[in-house]
Enzyme design. Sequence first.
Site, PDB file in Angstrom:
ATOM      1  N   GLU A 206      43.392  48.899  65.228  1.00 13.87           N
ATOM      2  CA  GLU A 206      44.817  48.978  64.838  1.00 13.87           C
ATOM      3  C   GLU A 206      45.502  50.242  65.355  1.00 13.87           C
ATOM      4  O   GLU A 206      46.290  50.862  64.635  1.00 13.87           O
ATOM      5  CB  GLU A 206      44.986  48.823  63.320  1.00 13.87           C
ATOM      6  CG  GLU A 206      44.703  47.401  62.861  1.00 13.87           C
ATOM      7  CD  GLU A 206      45.606  46.940  61.728  1.00 13.87           C
ATOM      8  OE1 GLU A 206      46.726  47.446  61.597  1.00 13.87           O
ATOM      9  OE2 GLU A 206      45.167  46.057  60.986  1.00 13.87           O
TER      10      GLU A 206
ATOM     11  N   HIS B  32      42.318  51.574  55.074  1.00 13.98           N
ATOM     12  CA  HIS B  32      40.854  51.411  55.084  1.00 13.98           C
ATOM     13  C   HIS B  32      40.217  52.795  54.983  1.00 13.98           C
ATOM     14  O   HIS B  32      40.829  53.788  55.393  1.00 13.98           O
ATOM     15  CB  HIS B  32      40.378  50.815  56.417  1.00 13.98           C
ATOM     16  CG  HIS B  32      40.656  49.359  56.578  1.00 13.98           C
ATOM     17  ND1 HIS B  32      39.673  48.442  56.848  1.00 13.98           N
ATOM     18  CD2 HIS B  32      41.814  48.658  56.534  1.00 13.98           C
ATOM     19  CE1 HIS B  32      40.216  47.244  56.961  1.00 13.98           C
ATOM     20  NE2 HIS B  32      41.515  47.342  56.773  1.00 13.98           N
TER      21      HIS B  32
END
Lengths: 401, 401
Positions: free
Chosen positions: B46, B270
């Site tokens: 990402e 995360h």
Amino acid sequence: MTTLRILTLNCWGIPIPVVCKNRCDRIEAIGDEISKRDYHLVILEEVWLSSDYKILCEKICPVLPHAHYFYSGMLGTGCCVFSKFPIGETMYFHFSLNGFAHKVWHADWYAGKGVGLCKMVIDGLHINLYSSHIHAEYNRANDEYLSHRIAQCFEMSQFIKQTSGTCDLVILAGDLNMLPSDLGYRVILTNGNLQDCWTDKEKTTSDEAGNTCELPDNSYTSAEDTKVNPLGKRIDYILYRANQGVKVFIKEASVTMGCIPGKHFHYSDHEALEAVLRIEKSSDVVSPLEDDDHLESERNQHLLEAIEFIDIGMEQSKFNGMFFQFGFLLLFILLFLLSQTEAGGDPMIFYILLFVKLGLTLVLAFCFWTGVMVTRTDANNFLGIKLNIANVLKNSKVKIQ
Amino acid sequence: MTTLRILTLNCWGIPIPVVCKNRCDRIEAIGDEISKRDYHLVILEEVWLSSDYKILCEKICPVLPHAHYFYSGMLGTGCCVFSKFPIGETMYFHFSLNGFAHKVWHADWYAGKGVGLCKMVIDGLHINLYSSHIHAEYNRANDEYLSHRIAQCFEMSQFIKQTSGTCDLVILAGDLNMLPSDLGYRVILTNGNLQDCWTDKEKTTSDEAGNTCELPDNSYTSAEDTKVNPLGKRIDYILYRANQGVKVFIKEASVTMGCIPGKHFHYSDHEALEAVLRIEKSSDVVSPLEDDDHLESERNQHLLEAIEFIDIGMEQSKFNGMFFQFGFLLLFILLFLLSQTEAGGDPMIFYILLFVKLGLTLVLAFCFWTGVMVTRTDANNFLGIKLNIANVLKNSKVKIQ
């Protein structure tokens, strides 16, 4: 010692009767003819219809019982394999670049072009059989797809290189749409560490040129084709690599098929290529292509040249992006102006105007999609491939001039 | 003996401030933090913007000088690798299926999802490092993307299997968006012949659950997330395979990063996962995963289950195709009726009608594109993957019940 008789043919199975003549008769005849001959592996391209593949299976599977079709993309891949021996694991690698979405009439973009792998074990030999069909060359004098085609050649060679480390023998068969003098062919050979059955053959029963397409005696070759290539061109190949401990002799390679008996037309607009390989296992054999500095230096030259075309492709994608974005704007203004136009009570003009506006709005949507999505994706994919080529060069043990 | 310290982190670098908070600060902090730690390999997901990748390069490359970004697709892949050791040849495999084009707000379809490979040689060890990010799971209770996600897991495992035959060590790191109990994870492990660093670790400095996402103390975890997964979930992995002649000990695996010092928010939504691998070359070691009938039987069960989901995906593609074709027809009729509507001289109504018609025509074009092209491509790709799975099963030496 193992002998393999291999055939590859571009079947010209485009399901548009005006473009592609006698398809049904030809597919039947191809199936009949192959089933009569004694091949071990048959690799076909341009089998676009499932129903055609079914016909070929019905005809060929009684002699070559194992078949695999590479399903992928909107129109399929057209590629399939028939084998006397069980087909092991399979896989398909999609090419990142495959022509232009806006060239609808060339349709390559809409096919799931890539390279398929069938692993098999024949007489204890681990064989990686690759099947592919590179994007067509529509205009050699002004080949706007050249960057895409070279990108495909590199990706194919890289996929073969990275997946073939543990097998004994690599075979790549198909219509590569590249002449032996073309950069793409040289990239496949040198980066994929492959050799050409045609150049290594001990004998042939056909013409020494090995031309498979646009042959002057082919019923589908036009006068214009003959003007460009009076003797046809060699674009269908069976390439191979014998890995460590394996020796391969190309006993024969020939152009075959020709005219369908009793008919006035050929099996396809291509001729088929067949090769007979004799394979020996011998623990003291080192692959002739490994650790060859001269070959690596040659590959580096080809890859450096390939990067130039990748750069051109990237610029072309960006230009196309701007072109379609500009088209979008222009159409938007045109539609706005048209919306102010009155039909003046005439129902005929009303409906014409209506359909013009509908058509223009659809073109507007197409411009948006191509200008924003497709061309941006292409540019990114070119960049990805460029970095992959650069990494091959960076890791070469041969100094790059 | 070689020691490798590896980190993987989903950086949550979506360039939409409303959706993805504090991106700029977080990317800077991620770069700073990684540069202070002593890793050999860092695999990030990402990282959507080139400018963010540039910032990360500026921060990380002084300590990990070798970097590679996998450029692909309209939005990129988000995946990149930083390494203390030179990166060898690279390659990228695009997944055939990647969600739905019509779910524009989920955007996965528009990203070039796949699995990237970086080959490298570290202390004479040939290492294949794979980086990937599987399609997100947006709604576990009703996961409409499940077939696509399982297809991606199979393709990833097949790509790893076919490209890793000659290396010493395989490492796959990334956000797999799958729980350890999920079918996709089991397909990757058993068909890719991989082991999980987390389950094989000798020690950890973090919680034993190994959860990396939606952790209750993460500043970006919503109350709703916590309701579904009170302790978070384990979806980021470092998987590995020691090939013939290589022994790997997972000295440590820990969840790390947490909150940015001096800030009230975390590095990402995360947490990162780090692992310390000790690798020994030893000619008498046979890979524990090769020729294990029990493991192969387990894999076959998972693949049989996967085929069921592939079938569901294929049906879903066909249904979506019909849905959008029907939508196209309906919109065509609606547009026709609207074209007969007069604005009655009111310019306000005239412009509203104009924009409604323009909008509807664009939706009409989208319906055509999705209904004819995208869903047909998806169905073909599902069929291709199904045949590839079937060929793995057909070639299993373990009998399938």
